[in-house]
Design a protein around this motif. Sequence first.
Motif, PDB file in Angstrom:
ATOM      1  N   ALA A  98       5.446   0.445   2.356  1.00 12.67           N
ATOM      2  CA  ALA A  98       6.361   1.224   1.301  1.00 12.67           C
ATOM      3  C   ALA A  98       7.523   2.083   1.883  1.00 12.67           C
ATOM      4  CB  ALA A  98       5.526   1.980   0.448  1.00 12.67           C
ATOM      5  N   ASP A  99       7.539   2.209   3.141  1.00  9.10           N
ATOM      6  CA  ASP A  99       8.588   3.257   3.831  1.00  9.10           C
ATOM      7  C   ASP A  99       9.727   2.415   4.206  1.00  9.10           C
ATOM      8  OD1 ASP A  99       7.384   1.668   6.121  1.00  9.10           O
ATOM      9  OD2 ASP A  99       6.463   3.404   6.825  1.00  9.10           O
TER      10      ASP A  99
ATOM     11  N   GLU B 168       4.613   8.204  -1.005  1.00  6.14           N
ATOM     12  CA  GLU B 168       5.777   7.612  -0.607  1.00  6.14           C
ATOM     13  C   GLU B 168       6.858   7.970  -1.606  1.00  6.14           C
ATOM     14  OE1 GLU B 168       6.055   6.447   2.369  1.00  6.14           O
ATOM     15  OE2 GLU B 168       4.374   5.609   3.006  1.00  6.14           O
TER      16      GLU B 168
ATOM     17  N   PRO C 274       0.694  -1.240   0.140  1.00  2.00           N
ATOM     18  CA  PRO C 274       0.097  -0.038  -0.043  1.00  2.00           C
ATOM     19  C   PRO C 274       0.870   1.093   0.057  1.00  2.00           C
ATOM     20  CG  PRO C 274       0.084  -0.796   2.152  1.00  2.00           C
ATOM     21  CD  PRO C 274       1.023  -1.834   1.407  1.00  2.00           C
TER      22      PRO C 274
ATOM     23  N   SER D 202       4.886   9.413   9.048  1.00  2.00           N
ATOM     24  CA  SER D 202       3.679   8.306   9.157  1.00  2.00           C
ATOM     25  C   SER D 202       2.662   9.012   8.924  1.00  2.00           C
ATOM     26  CB  SER D 202       3.731   8.097  10.560  1.00  2.00           C
ATOM     27  OG  SER D 202       2.596   7.257  10.797  1.00  2.00           O
ATOM     28  N   LYS D 203       1.594   8.125   8.497  1.00  2.00           N
ATOM     29  CA  LYS D 203       0.348   8.752   8.033  1.00  2.00           C
ATOM     30  C   LYS D 203      -0.568   8.837   9.071  1.00  2.00           C
ATOM     31  CE  LYS D 203       2.198   8.906   3.880  1.00  2.00           C
ATOM     32  NZ  LYS D 203       3.433   8.673   4.180  1.00  2.00           N
TER      33      LYS D 203
ATOM     34  N   PHE E 102       0.836   5.509   0.052  1.00  2.00           N
ATOM     35  CA  PHE E 102       0.258   6.829   0.044  1.00  2.00           C
ATOM     36  C   PHE E 102       1.297   7.760   0.104  1.00  2.00           C
ATOM     37  CE2 PHE E 102      -2.359   9.943   2.656  1.00  2.00           C
ATOM     38  CZ  PHE E 102      -2.871  10.516   1.740  1.00  2.00           C
TER      39      PHE E 102
ATOM     40  N   GLN F 225      10.122   0.432   6.538  1.00  2.00           N
ATOM     41  CA  GLN F 225      10.194   0.367   8.048  1.00  2.00           C
ATOM     42  C   GLN F 225      10.595  -1.455   8.167  1.00  2.00           C
ATOM     43  OE1 GLN F 225       6.887   3.114   9.446  1.00  2.00           O
ATOM     44  NE2 GLN F 225       8.332   2.593  11.349  1.00  2.00           N
TER      45      GLN F 225
ATOM     46  N   ASP G 286      -2.665   4.721  -3.370  1.00  2.00           N
ATOM     47  CA  ASP G 286      -3.872   4.766  -2.572  1.00  2.00           C
ATOM     48  C   ASP G 286      -3.870   6.437  -2.499  1.00  2.00           C
ATOM     49  OD1 ASP G 286      -6.027   5.068  -0.955  1.00  2.00           O
ATOM     50  OD2 ASP G 286      -4.824   4.631   0.909  1.00  2.00           O
TER      51      ASP G 286
ATOM     52  N   ARG H 207      11.644   4.969   9.378  1.00  2.00           N
ATOM     53  CA  ARG H 207      11.224   5.249   8.217  1.00  2.00           C
ATOM     54  C   ARG H 207      12.043   5.865   7.379  1.00  2.00           C
ATOM     55  NH1 ARG H 207       6.922   7.179   5.388  1.00  2.00           N
ATOM     56  NH2 ARG H 207       5.019   6.289   5.986  1.00  2.00           N
TER      57      ARG H 207
HETATM   58  N1  UDP Z   1      -0.725   4.033   3.509  1.00  2.00           N
HETATM   59  C1  UDP Z   1      -1.777   3.895   2.486  1.00  2.00           C
HETATM   60  N2  UDP Z   1      -2.938   4.794   2.772  1.00  2.00           N
HETATM   61  C2  UDP Z   1      -3.178   5.450   3.651  1.00  2.00           C
HETATM   62  C3  UDP Z   1      -2.133   5.478   4.898  1.00  2.00           C
HETATM   63  C4  UDP Z   1      -1.013   4.708   4.766  1.00  2.00           C
HETATM   64  O1  UDP Z   1      -1.581   3.121   1.633  1.00  2.00           O
HETATM   65  O2  UDP Z   1      -4.171   5.944   3.886  1.00  2.00           O
HETATM   66  C5  UDP Z   1       0.490   3.281   3.434  1.00  2.00           C
HETATM   67  C6  UDP Z   1       1.657   3.948   3.693  1.00  2.00           C
HETATM   68  O3  UDP Z   1       2.222   4.435   2.595  1.00  2.00           O
HETATM   69  C7  UDP Z   1       2.724   2.730   4.287  1.00  2.00           C
HETATM   70  C8  UDP Z   1       1.840   2.003   4.959  1.00  2.00           C
HETATM   71  O4  UDP Z   1       0.554   2.214   4.381  1.00  2.00           O
HETATM   72  O5  UDP Z   1       3.252   2.124   3.056  1.00  2.00           O
HETATM   73  C9  UDP Z   1       1.772   1.967   6.355  1.00  2.00           C
HETATM   74  O6  UDP Z   1       1.710   3.567   6.563  1.00  2.00           O
HETATM   75  P1  UDP Z   1       2.636   4.258   7.511  1.00  2.00           P
HETATM   76  O7  UDP Z   1       3.903   4.087   7.590  1.00  2.00           O
HETATM   77  O8  UDP Z   1       2.179   5.674   7.714  1.00  2.00           O
HETATM   78  O9  UDP Z   1       2.201   3.766   9.093  1.00  2.00           O
HETATM   79  P2  UDP Z   1       2.940   3.467  10.539  1.00  2.00           P
HETATM   80  O10 UDP Z   1       4.169   2.643   9.881  1.00  2.00           O
HETATM   81  O11 UDP Z   1       3.293   4.735  11.107  1.00  2.00           O
HETATM   82  O12 UDP Z   1       2.233   2.637  11.151  1.00  2.00           O
END
Ligand code: UDP
Length: 343
Positions: free
Chosen positions: A105-106, A24, A20, A215-216, A22, A108, A53, A210
């Motif tokens: 995608a980030d 990135e 997924p 973060s989203k 968003f 992590q 997304d 990251r």
């Molecule tokens: N993502 C997405 N749509 C959204 C929010 C996040 O596709 O509305 C993707 C984002 O690009 C990433 C993954 O979901 O690849 C996890 O998001 P994020 O890293 O922000 O979450 P965290 O690691 O902070 O839990």
Amino acid sequence: MSSPWQEAQEPVLALSVVIPIFNEAGNIERLHKELTAALRGIGRDYEVIAINDGSNDKSAQLLNAVQAHDQRWHIIHFRRNFGQTAAMAAGFDAARGEIVVTIDADLQNDPQDIARILAKFDEGYDIVSGWRQNRKEPFLLRRLPSALANRIISRSTGIHLHDYGCTLKAYHFDVVKGVQLYGELHRFIPALASQMGVRVAEVPVADRARRWGSSKYGFGRTFKVILDLIVVVFLLGYFNRPLYVFGAAGFLVGGVGTALSAYLTVFKLLTENKIGDRPLLQLAALLMVLGVQFVSTGIVADMIMRTYHESQHKPIYYVRERRWSKPESQDPSPESAEAGANA
Ligand code: UDP
Ligand code: MG
């Protein structure tokens, strides 16, 4: 535009990787590089399904550029931002691999960890979950709520995982095609899949900072996760026959109410005391009404579940494998059976 894409009924290759995405942009080239290196090392036939997304940065162009020179990548561009769960659901719909791996995608997650996840999967599991043992995120806002959530989800679903929130997981084809996702439910897939009867394992994976962007999600996610948890517990507990659960509660409550009013009736008849001003009378009436309501809610819920199962052709059972004998070998000698019938 027409496309050759069609939802696969059964797996046609070894591995699908669902990502997924968003906003990135800064991660995509590196993601492609690291992932390709890792997947080449694994040596299985694979496809990557990247879901854009509704990004409003350069992610779309960068993904298209990757796809232009790497035939294994497929891109799905959403019309707007539908959220990570929807993105993953689109990836699952499109996936054609026997094993479907999800990854952020980030970066992590470390794509190199996929190899160990697959090794575990090959031991005969349906879901293998990454477990970030050394998380890099702030304790109070991220790790504490998530530790609590993991405990509660594990307890209430019977699928014990330390890290429901880790996106790096591998699922069997049947699992991703079998679960329906709404809201932010992607993190509950192992719990939802417990319905199907799944073997689940965990593998420790790296948690990295990251690479680029932010973060989203904020703290608000915690509330959504709690609400989703309620839905999941409900779905799992009451799934097939909600009436049994509501009905049991209804009988219990209504039974207590009936017993109380029976007591009051006898009391009035025997002692000629007034019962009209007794709080117990109100309680008895309340409990009886509640009991009827529970039962009728159960009946309505039951009808809704019926619609759910029948409208979507949802099975009430799941088969791991079918071993079908050929008709000849199933029936040792049809002739002799016929002969017996003629005799
Ligand atoms: N993502 C997405 N749509 C959204 C929010 C996040 O596709 O509305 C993707 C984002 O690009 C990433 C993954 O979901 O690849 C996890 O998001 P994020 O890293 O922000 O979450 P965290 O690691 O902070 O839990
Ligand atoms: Mg992240």
